[in-house]
Design a protein around this motif. Sequence first.
Motif, mmCIF file in Angstrom:
data_model
loop_
_atom_site.group_PDB
_atom_site.id
_atom_site.type_symbol
_atom_site.label_atom_id
_atom_site.label_comp_id
_atom_site.label_asym_id
_atom_site.label_seq_id
_atom_site.Cartn_x
_atom_site.Cartn_y
_atom_site.Cartn_z
ATOM 1 N N ILE A 171 -26.603 -48.266 43.102
ATOM 2 C CA ILE A 171 -25.197 -48.277 43.498
ATOM 3 C C ILE A 171 -24.967 -47.426 44.750
ATOM 4 N N SER A 172 -24.254 -47.988 45.699
ATOM 5 C CA SER A 172 -23.889 -47.427 47.005
ATOM 6 C C SER A 172 -24.982 -47.610 48.046
ATOM 7 N N VAL A 173 -26.144 -48.092 47.640
ATOM 8 C CA VAL A 173 -27.229 -48.378 48.577
ATOM 9 C C VAL A 173 -27.547 -49.871 48.454
ATOM 10 N N PRO A 174 -27.045 -50.710 49.360
ATOM 11 C CA PRO A 174 -27.234 -52.154 49.225
ATOM 12 C C PRO A 174 -28.687 -52.572 49.071
ATOM 13 N N GLU A 175 -29.577 -51.951 49.847
ATOM 14 C CA GLU A 175 -30.991 -52.241 49.693
ATOM 15 C C GLU A 175 -31.820 -51.126 50.316
ATOM 16 N N THR A 176 -32.980 -50.897 49.723
ATOM 17 C CA THR A 176 -33.921 -49.914 50.255
ATOM 18 C C THR A 176 -35.306 -50.258 49.735
ATOM 19 N N GLU A 177 -36.279 -49.441 50.074
ATOM 20 C CA GLU A 177 -37.650 -49.633 49.609
ATOM 21 C C GLU A 177 -38.094 -48.393 48.856
ATOM 22 N N GLY A 178 -39.020 -48.591 47.919
ATOM 23 C CA GLY A 178 -39.470 -47.498 47.074
ATOM 24 C C GLY A 178 -39.876 -46.243 47.825
ATOM 25 N N PRO A 179 -40.798 -46.347 48.797
ATOM 26 C CA PRO A 179 -41.221 -45.141 49.509
ATOM 27 C C PRO A 179 -40.076 -44.398 50.196
ATOM 28 N N LYS A 180 -39.097 -45.148 50.707
ATOM 29 C CA LYS A 180 -37.946 -44.492 51.350
ATOM 30 C C LYS A 180 -37.120 -43.728 50.318
ATOM 31 N N LEU A 181 -36.941 -44.343 49.152
ATOM 32 C CA LEU A 181 -36.181 -43.675 48.106
ATOM 33 C C LEU A 181 -36.921 -42.444 47.607
ATOM 34 N N VAL A 182 -38.237 -42.538 47.478
ATOM 35 C CA VAL A 182 -39.035 -41.392 47.034
ATOM 36 C C VAL A 182 -38.900 -40.238 48.029
ATOM 37 N N ALA A 183 -38.993 -40.553 49.319
ATOM 38 C CA ALA A 183 -38.862 -39.513 50.343
ATOM 39 C C ALA A 183 -37.488 -38.853 50.269
ATOM 40 N N ALA A 184 -36.455 -39.664 50.029
ATOM 41 C CA ALA A 184 -35.102 -39.113 49.922
ATOM 42 C C ALA A 184 -34.964 -38.235 48.681
ATOM 43 N N MET A 185 -35.546 -38.665 47.564
ATOM 44 C CA MET A 185 -35.491 -37.858 46.339
ATOM 45 C C MET A 185 -36.215 -36.530 46.537
ATOM 46 N N GLU A 186 -37.397 -36.584 47.139
ATOM 47 C CA GLU A 186 -38.175 -35.358 47.342
ATOM 48 C C GLU A 186 -37.451 -34.412 48.289
ATOM 49 N N ASN A 187 -36.827 -34.967 49.307
ATOM 50 C CA ASN A 187 -36.051 -34.145 50.233
ATOM 51 C C ASN A 187 -34.867 -33.491 49.526
ATOM 52 N N HIS A 188 -34.205 -34.250 48.647
ATOM 53 C CA HIS A 188 -33.054 -33.719 47.908
ATOM 54 C C HIS A 188 -33.488 -32.585 46.980
ATOM 55 N N VAL A 189 -34.578 -32.784 46.259
ATOM 56 C CA VAL A 189 -35.095 -31.728 45.385
ATOM 57 C C VAL A 189 -35.444 -30.490 46.200
ATOM 58 N N GLY A 190 -35.957 -30.711 47.408
ATOM 59 C CA GLY A 190 -36.345 -29.598 48.271
ATOM 60 C C GLY A 190 -35.191 -28.736 48.729
ATOM 61 N N HIS A 191 -33.951 -29.231 48.590
ATOM 62 C CA HIS A 191 -32.781 -28.435 48.963
ATOM 63 C C HIS A 191 -32.483 -27.339 47.935
ATOM 64 N N TYR A 192 -33.136 -27.417 46.779
ATOM 65 C CA TYR A 192 -32.857 -26.472 45.700
ATOM 66 C C TYR A 192 -34.097 -25.639 45.377
ATOM 67 N N ASP A 193 -33.886 -24.598 44.624
ATOM 68 C CA ASP A 193 -34.972 -23.679 44.272
ATOM 69 C C ASP A 193 -35.739 -24.253 43.077
ATOM 70 N N VAL A 194 -36.584 -25.233 43.366
ATOM 71 C CA VAL A 194 -37.405 -25.878 42.340
ATOM 72 C C VAL A 194 -38.869 -25.640 42.684
ATOM 73 N N ASP A 195 -39.612 -25.118 41.736
ATOM 74 C CA ASP A 195 -41.047 -24.900 41.924
ATOM 75 C C ASP A 195 -41.769 -26.208 41.625
ATOM 76 N N VAL A 196 -42.144 -26.949 42.679
ATOM 77 C CA VAL A 196 -42.774 -28.263 42.530
ATOM 78 C C VAL A 196 -44.289 -28.109 42.551
ATOM 79 N N MET A 197 -44.933 -28.622 41.514
ATOM 80 C CA MET A 197 -46.392 -28.545 41.379
ATOM 81 C C MET A 197 -46.951 -29.957 41.265
ATOM 82 N N LYS A 198 -47.592 -30.438 42.332
ATOM 83 C CA LYS A 198 -48.109 -31.805 42.361
ATOM 84 C C LYS A 198 -49.585 -31.838 41.937
#
Length: 525
Positions: free
Chosen positions: A259-286
Amino acid sequence: MLDQDLKETLKGYLERLTRPLEIVANTDGSDASKEMMALLADITDVCSRITVRETSDAALRAPSFAIGSPGHDIRLRFAGIPLGHEFTSLVLALLQAGGYPPKVSDDVIAAIKALPGPLKFESYFSLSCQNCPDVVQALNLMAVLNPNIEHTAIEGSAFQSEVESRQVMSVPSIYLNGEPFAAGRMGVDEILAKLDTGAAAREAEKLKDKAPYDVLIVGGGPAGAAAAIYAARKGIRTGLVAERFGGQVADTMGIENLISVPETEGPKLVAAMENHVGHYDVDVMKLQRADGISSDGELVSIALASGATLKSKTVIVATGARWRQMNVPGEDQYRNKGVAYCPHCDGPLFKGKRVAVIGGGNSGVEAAIDLAGIVSQVTLIEFDSQLRADAVLQRKLNSLPNVRVITSAQTTEVTGDGAKVNGLVYKDRGTGELHTIALEGIFVQIGLLPNSDFLKGAVDLSPRGEVVVDARGATSMPGVFAAGDVTTTPYKQIIIAMGEGSKAALSAFDHLIRMTAPDAARKAA
């Protein structure tokens, strides 16, 4: 070659170059070489700091071009024409070779520069593969930063004889110094970990020293990302541990119902999600896989496959799902040797060949439709007596002359010659008769399985292996919540997973408040 809008966008990016670039193009007079030279001409038109020199070296792939900068030892080459998903890889390669700083940590840069050589990488990609750019961009970056590293990114469909001689049947595929190195989606971290065999042990030692979290999210897909954001916004100590960020979304080609995004691709959405998480104090362990879960009544422990253990007051399981396999003889033996799970990625490697699609749901029928435009013959095999895909997809499928549909059929075996697939055997469920189909590729599209193996015996699971949750996302283990495709929540959709992840984080926060309330009351008394 490039339209005016794209040229203007490219011009804006290339203004960031801090040093001149020289592109050396190797051509052979073919139409493909002319097309490549037209692309390079468009690049030089929008940036005066880039020059192109043409050669005809029979010892090099043609068409291909190397990107370098005078005074800098860079060994980076594209073989073929990097358009489609790989156009971004080309732009990044130009920027990084031209001195623009990469968006990776100082630790990663130091690790790349410390690698001894020679390391000669070759990666095979297809223009329709959404997973390939991660590999191409990672290896390009390594070639820019370390003169001991060489990388050639090869468009598989442009070098079909080479692909066949090396028996490359899935992309991305990576060769190192002439030998197979890896296959599948990988980033810089994964490649470095594979090159440095002691990295995993060192990382495990670091993780052992982590203090307990207030909430620990296990999984990095839409549910995990949403949970991390909602938890961190509450100001509580938040950690996220995952094998890779993005989960199945990273392997998804088109997304049209967010919703609100007419179309996108998986990798673009993943990059946006990771960027959003990066705005907060989250200890990410890959690069960490959960291997077990336990609780002592106060803290929940997550055992990792690396040997480390993480502790937290609450845990949110958001491990998603994986491709369901046929579990028949030959499937494991010929995986990536004709047995594939991503038609968008690997389809171009089967140009003009015969393939089968297993599964008659939406994903299977969509795969068959896409493949029909590439391969010579598609045979769609469905276990049920009729296809389950939407009617509009079935009408499109039935209009294609090179598609054959077989229903009431159970695949019983994948056959091959020891090196690659050459057929499959199926049983007619009506008569019990066995049939063999000669083909070169099999695309499995029969749904997903929840990634819940590490929870068995500790948390209640459904007969299908899904985590049983209540309306708040709570599981049978106190302090443990779950969200997304790994759970019994119906309708496995990205937007639903995001909502369920947010809800699980709010439930975990509420649980923490209720845990500490009695202590606060006693202190007040």
